[in-house]
Design an enzyme around this catalytic site. Structure first.
Site, PDB file in Angstrom:
ATOM      1  N   SER A   1       4.257 -10.508   0.337  1.00  0.00           N
ATOM      2  CA  SER A   1       5.271 -10.220  -0.174  1.00  0.00           C
ATOM      3  C   SER A   1       5.634 -11.754  -1.003  1.00  0.00           C
ATOM      4  CB  SER A   1       6.366  -9.691   0.610  1.00  0.00           C
ATOM      5  OG  SER A   1       7.454  -9.312   0.035  1.00  0.00           O
TER       6      SER A   1
ATOM      7  N   HIS B   1       3.421  -6.972  -3.497  1.00  0.00           N
ATOM      8  CA  HIS B   1       4.005  -5.621  -3.878  1.00  0.00           C
ATOM      9  C   HIS B   1       5.010  -6.110  -4.840  1.00  0.00           C
ATOM     10  CE1 HIS B   1       6.696  -5.558  -0.112  1.00  0.00           C
ATOM     11  NE2 HIS B   1       6.623  -6.787  -0.683  1.00  0.00           N
TER      12      HIS B   1
END
Length: 196
Positions: A101, A126
């Protein structure tokens, strides 16, 4: 039984006796920085302060940011990224363990050609997430709009830093995409995979 942060001896130039300092302070003096937790305002401010201070102290000696992070808050992470781009010294990024992330965003934010992953490291990208379930309807709409702006901004940075087309990055950010070190290299998030 917790042992705390280990202490190591350090001798200031010109002083005869060494003093005991915690290992991280000793490593900071060598321009080695660590992100070994979730990104939040506290660690963000610490890393920003260290990068700015070390940049003022010597603006030609590179900084090294070691990353083992599950990700975290977007705004504090973007603040670290912006500081990495702002300081004069090149910032090497090194993934050890996991850069997921916001951790992968910071990994990609290192100086191009100076981004490294250890052989067994994992990288995950993501789209940014939010806690919509806690918001009222009006707040939900405003938060969704802000989230879309953040996603667009992060996507543009990934496109710039990886050299991948916008459609590839956008598609990859639709879901959690985990990569090995060599896959992250092929994806343009790192430039090198460490070898013995």
């Amino acid at each position: 039984m917790p042992i705390g942060v280990p202490k190591v001896p350090f001798r200031n130039p010109g002083e005869e006796d060494a003093v005991w300092v915690d290992v991280y302070n000793r490593l900071y003096r060598e321009r080695l920085l660590f992100l070994g937790q979730e990104v939040d305002s506290e660690i963000s401010n610490q890393l920003i302060g260290l990068m700015v201070y070390l940049s003022i102290e010597n603006d030609t000696k590179d900084l090294y940011l070691f990353i083992n992070s599950p990700g975290g808050w977007v705004i504090p992470g973007v603040a670290i990224y912006d500081t990495m781009q702002f300081v004069q010294p090149d910032v090497h990024t090194i993934c050890m363990g996991l850069a997921a992330s916001m951790g992968s965003f910071l990994l990609a934010g290192g100086e191009i050609t100076k981004r490294l992953a250890f052989p067994h490291a994992r990288v995950m990208i993501h789209q940014p997430a939010s806690s919509f379930y806690e918001a009222q309807t009006g707040e939900f709409i405003l938060e969704a709009e802000e989230l879309l702006k953040l996603r667009e901004s992060l996507t543009r940075v990934y496109v710039q830093r990886t050299g991948k087309p916008l459609w590839v990055v956008s598609e990859d950010m639709e879901r959690d995409v985990f990569m090995s070190a060599t896959e992250a290299q092929a994806h343009g998030i790192v430039d090198l995979v460490a070898v013995k």
